[in-house]
Scaffold this motif. Structure first.
Motif, PDB file in Angstrom:
ATOM      1  N   ALA A   8       0.834  -1.207   0.000  1.00 57.12           N
ATOM      2  CA  ALA A   8       0.000   0.000   0.000  1.00 57.12           C
ATOM      3  C   ALA A   8       0.865   1.253   0.000  1.00 57.12           C
ATOM      4  CB  ALA A   8      -0.934  -0.010   1.208  1.00 57.12           C
ATOM      5  N   MET A   9       1.938   1.235   0.770  1.00 53.93           N
ATOM      6  CA  MET A   9       2.832   2.387   0.834  1.00 53.93           C
ATOM      7  C   MET A   9       3.528   2.588  -0.510  1.00 53.93           C
ATOM      8  SD  MET A   9       6.066   3.197   3.351  1.00 53.93           S
ATOM      9  CE  MET A   9       5.211   2.749   4.816  1.00 53.93           C
ATOM     10  N   LEU A  10       3.990   1.510  -1.128  1.00 56.77           N
ATOM     11  CA  LEU A  10       4.668   1.618  -2.418  1.00 56.77           C
ATOM     12  C   LEU A  10       3.726   2.107  -3.512  1.00 56.77           C
ATOM     13  CD1 LEU A  10       6.838  -1.614  -2.289  1.00 56.77           C
ATOM     14  CD2 LEU A  10       7.649   0.742  -2.093  1.00 56.77           C
ATOM     15  N   ALA A  11       2.453   1.767  -3.395  1.00 58.90           N
ATOM     16  CA  ALA A  11       1.465   2.196  -4.390  1.00 58.90           C
ATOM     17  C   ALA A  11       1.251   3.700  -4.370  1.00 58.90           C
ATOM     18  CB  ALA A  11       0.144   1.474  -4.162  1.00 58.90           C
ATOM     19  N   THR A  12       1.611   4.362  -3.266  1.00 62.29           N
ATOM     20  CA  THR A  12       1.414   5.808  -3.165  1.00 62.29           C
ATOM     21  C   THR A  12       2.561   6.607  -3.789  1.00 62.29           C
ATOM     22  OG1 THR A  12       2.514   6.075  -1.027  1.00 62.29           O
ATOM     23  CG2 THR A  12       0.168   5.493  -0.991  1.00 62.29           C
ATOM     24  N   LEU A  13       3.652   5.940  -4.155  1.00 66.42           N
ATOM     25  CA  LEU A  13       4.807   6.658  -4.691  1.00 66.42           C
ATOM     26  C   LEU A  13       4.515   7.200  -6.085  1.00 66.42           C
ATOM     27  CD1 LEU A  13       7.706   4.285  -3.602  1.00 66.42           C
ATOM     28  CD2 LEU A  13       7.070   6.475  -2.585  1.00 66.42           C
ATOM     29  N   PRO A  14       5.021   8.389  -6.391  1.00 66.98           N
ATOM     30  CA  PRO A  14       4.813   8.955  -7.728  1.00 66.98           C
ATOM     31  C   PRO A  14       5.573   8.145  -8.782  1.00 66.98           C
ATOM     32  CG  PRO A  14       6.290  10.342  -6.448  1.00 66.98           C
ATOM     33  CD  PRO A  14       5.794   9.274  -5.530  1.00 66.98           C
ATOM     34  N   HIS A  15       5.122   8.214 -10.018  1.00 67.39           N
ATOM     35  CA  HIS A  15       5.767   7.495 -11.115  1.00 67.39           C
ATOM     36  C   HIS A  15       6.684   8.453 -11.881  1.00 67.39           C
ATOM     37  CE1 HIS A  15       3.382   3.929 -10.411  1.00 67.39           C
ATOM     38  NE2 HIS A  15       2.319   4.707 -10.306  1.00 67.39           N
ATOM     39  N   ASP A  16       7.711   8.919 -11.176  1.00 67.26           N
ATOM     40  CA  ASP A  16       8.690   9.806 -11.789  1.00 67.26           C
ATOM     41  C   ASP A  16      10.072   9.358 -11.328  1.00 67.26           C
ATOM     42  OD1 ASP A  16       8.771  10.634  -9.145  1.00 67.26           O
ATOM     43  OD2 ASP A  16       8.058  12.659  -9.524  1.00 67.26           O
ATOM     44  N   LEU A  17      11.096  10.144 -11.640  1.00 67.80           N
ATOM     45  CA  LEU A  17      12.463   9.755 -11.292  1.00 67.80           C
ATOM     46  C   LEU A  17      12.659   9.649  -9.777  1.00 67.80           C
ATOM     47  CD1 LEU A  17      14.492  11.797 -13.923  1.00 67.80           C
ATOM     48  CD2 LEU A  17      13.719   9.427 -14.029  1.00 67.80           C
ATOM     49  N   ARG A  18      12.117  10.601  -9.029  1.00 69.23           N
ATOM     50  CA  ARG A  18      12.217  10.517  -7.565  1.00 69.23           C
ATOM     51  C   ARG A  18      11.479   9.299  -7.035  1.00 69.23           C
ATOM     52  NH1 ARG A  18      10.688  15.698  -4.402  1.00 69.23           N
ATOM     53  NH2 ARG A  18      10.953  14.231  -2.715  1.00 69.23           N
ATOM     54  N   GLY A  19      10.349   8.977  -7.647  1.00 71.49           N
ATOM     55  CA  GLY A  19       9.581   7.810  -7.237  1.00 71.49           C
ATOM     56  C   GLY A  19      10.366   6.521  -7.422  1.00 71.49           C
ATOM     57  N   LEU A  20      11.153   6.445  -8.504  1.00 68.20           N
ATOM     58  CA  LEU A  20      12.000   5.265  -8.725  1.00 68.20           C
ATOM     59  C   LEU A  20      13.027   5.130  -7.600  1.00 68.20           C
ATOM     60  CD1 LEU A  20      12.661   5.506 -12.566  1.00 68.20           C
ATOM     61  CD2 LEU A  20      11.233   3.818 -11.375  1.00 68.20           C
ATOM     62  N   ARG A  21      13.650   6.251  -7.249  1.00 68.00           N
ATOM     63  CA  ARG A  21      14.635   6.219  -6.165  1.00 68.00           C
ATOM     64  C   ARG A  21      13.963   5.857  -4.846  1.00 68.00           C
ATOM     65  NH1 ARG A  21      16.417  11.738  -4.050  1.00 68.00           N
ATOM     66  NH2 ARG A  21      14.345  11.470  -3.174  1.00 68.00           N
ATOM     67  N   ASP A  22      12.837   6.485  -4.559  1.00 67.59           N
ATOM     68  CA  ASP A  22      12.150   6.248  -3.296  1.00 67.59           C
ATOM     69  C   ASP A  22      11.675   4.805  -3.174  1.00 67.59           C
ATOM     70  OD1 ASP A  22      12.670   8.911  -2.977  1.00 67.59           O
ATOM     71  OD2 ASP A  22      10.580   9.566  -3.081  1.00 67.59           O
ATOM     72  N   ARG A  23      11.205   4.231  -4.279  1.00 71.76           N
ATOM     73  CA  ARG A  23      10.791   2.828  -4.274  1.00 71.76           C
ATOM     74  C   ARG A  23      11.990   1.924  -3.957  1.00 71.76           C
ATOM     75  NH1 ARG A  23       6.663  -0.089  -5.933  1.00 71.76           N
ATOM     76  NH2 ARG A  23       5.665   1.716  -6.864  1.00 71.76           N
ATOM     77  N   ALA A  24      13.133   2.200  -4.581  1.00 65.56           N
ATOM     78  CA  ALA A  24      14.336   1.401  -4.335  1.00 65.56           C
ATOM     79  C   ALA A  24      14.750   1.498  -2.862  1.00 65.56           C
ATOM     80  CB  ALA A  24      15.478   1.856  -5.246  1.00 65.56           C
ATOM     81  N   ILE A  25      14.647   2.692  -2.294  1.00 65.99           N
ATOM     82  CA  ILE A  25      14.998   2.883  -0.881  1.00 65.99           C
ATOM     83  C   ILE A  25      14.060   2.081   0.009  1.00 65.99           C
ATOM     84  CG2 ILE A  25      14.943   4.573   1.003  1.00 65.99           C
ATOM     85  CD1 ILE A  25      16.098   6.603  -1.038  1.00 65.99           C
ATOM     86  N   LEU A  26      12.755   2.229  -0.201  1.00 70.85           N
ATOM     87  CA  LEU A  26      11.785   1.528   0.642  1.00 70.85           C
ATOM     88  C   LEU A  26      11.897   0.019   0.494  1.00 70.85           C
ATOM     89  CD1 LEU A  26       8.666   3.826   0.190  1.00 70.85           C
ATOM     90  CD2 LEU A  26      10.130   3.633   2.204  1.00 70.85           C
ATOM     91  N   GLU A  27      12.062  -0.463  -0.723  1.00 71.40           N
ATOM     92  CA  GLU A  27      12.200  -1.909  -0.944  1.00 71.40           C
ATOM     93  C   GLU A  27      13.449  -2.441  -0.253  1.00 71.40           C
ATOM     94  OE1 GLU A  27      10.254  -4.146  -2.192  1.00 71.40           O
ATOM     95  OE2 GLU A  27       9.006  -3.262  -3.746  1.00 71.40           O
ATOM     96  N   LEU A  28      14.554  -1.717  -0.357  1.00 69.60           N
ATOM     97  CA  LEU A  28      15.801  -2.189   0.246  1.00 69.60           C
ATOM     98  C   LEU A  28      15.729  -2.140   1.777  1.00 69.60           C
ATOM     99  CD1 LEU A  28      18.474  -3.359  -0.671  1.00 69.60           C
ATOM    100  CD2 LEU A  28      19.448  -1.072  -0.564  1.00 69.60           C
ATOM    101  N   LEU A  29      15.168  -1.074   2.323  1.00 69.50           N
ATOM    102  CA  LEU A  29      15.004  -1.004   3.776  1.00 69.50           C
ATOM    103  C   LEU A  29      14.134  -2.153   4.275  1.00 69.50           C
ATOM    104  CD1 LEU A  29      14.446   2.807   4.459  1.00 69.50           C
ATOM    105  CD2 LEU A  29      16.363   1.414   5.251  1.00 69.50           C
ATOM    106  N   TYR A  30      13.033  -2.406   3.585  1.00 66.64           N
ATOM    107  CA  TYR A  30      12.110  -3.454   4.000  1.00 66.64           C
ATOM    108  C   TYR A  30      12.733  -4.848   3.856  1.00 66.64           C
ATOM    109  CZ  TYR A  30       7.960  -6.369   4.267  1.00 66.64           C
ATOM    110  OH  TYR A  30       7.060  -7.324   4.620  1.00 66.64           O
ATOM    111  N   ALA A  31      13.414  -5.068   2.724  1.00 68.00           N
ATOM    112  CA  ALA A  31      13.972  -6.389   2.443  1.00 68.00           C
ATOM    113  C   ALA A  31      15.130  -6.751   3.360  1.00 68.00           C
ATOM    114  CB  ALA A  31      14.423  -6.464   0.988  1.00 68.00           C
ATOM    115  N   THR A  32      15.905  -5.754   3.779  1.00 65.00           N
ATOM    116  CA  THR A  32      17.115  -6.039   4.549  1.00 65.00           C
ATOM    117  C   THR A  32      16.991  -5.746   6.036  1.00 65.00           C
ATOM    118  OG1 THR A  32      18.010  -3.835   4.171  1.00 65.00           O
ATOM    119  CG2 THR A  32      18.580  -5.542   2.545  1.00 65.00           C
ATOM    120  N   GLY A  33      16.098  -4.836   6.396  1.00 61.57           N
ATOM    121  CA  GLY A  33      15.996  -4.446   7.796  1.00 61.57           C
ATOM    122  C   GLY A  33      17.139  -3.544   8.241  1.00 61.57           C
TER     123      GLY A  33
END
Length: 160
Positions: A8-33
């Motif tokens: 749900a949180m990832l679905a709120t991210l914008p579909h632009d260049l910043r959104g790509l970076r922010d998605r990578a950050i959130l995915e990596l934080l979540y996946a690795t802890g």
């Protein structure tokens, strides 16, 4: 925080260049802890996309290799061309993994703002605080394997 909360949180991210970076950050934080301080200290060479792992320096300057799953790898692959655009012409000897739009290393404060904004945008997560996800992460390690981890096994990616 559940996998559904993260989706749900990832679905709120914008579909632009910043959104790509922010998605990578959130995915990596979540996946690795990993901690935000560990994330912002990452350099490009610390990530091995083929192996699905990241080398980070934690508290006490201890180095550890932490695995991550396919969603984080895909998010990183999507972000790297954006990183290259923003990094073009930037000075410095290090190669930060996560950069701001001016090409410099992303700050701790910027990542915390990103987390706060993502939580606020996601109405179902309004009661959460950015520090909530990390302690509960080992309960669902982003499908690193199809086999359920036995209850007595230590969390993946953590030192014992």
């Amino acid at each position: 925080m559940t996998a559904g909360d993260i989706r749900a949180m990832l679905a709120t991210l914008p579909h632009d260049l910043r959104g790509l970076r922010d998605r990578a950050i959130l995915e990596l934080l979540y996946a690795t802890g990993m901690r935000v301080s560990e994330l912002i200290a990452l350099n490009l060479g610390d990530v091995d996309l083929k192996a699905g792992s990241v080398r980070c320096i934690g508290k006490g300057r201890k180095e550890r290799i932490v695995p991550f799953g396919r969603p984080a790898a895909l998010a990183l692959e999507a972000y790297l061309p954006t990183r290259a655009k923003w990094r073009r012409g930037s000075e410095g000897d290090d190669e930060p993994l996560f950069v701001n739009q001016r090409g410099g290393r992303l700050s701790d404060r910027s990542v915390r703002r990103l987390l706060d904004a993502a939580v606020r945008r996601s109405a179902d997560l309004a009661h959460l605080h950015p520090h909530v996800p990390q302690p509960r992460l080992p309960q669902h390690p982003l499908h690193l394997t199809d086999q359920p981890r036995p209850r007595h096994a230590p969390p993946q990616g953590r030192e014992i």
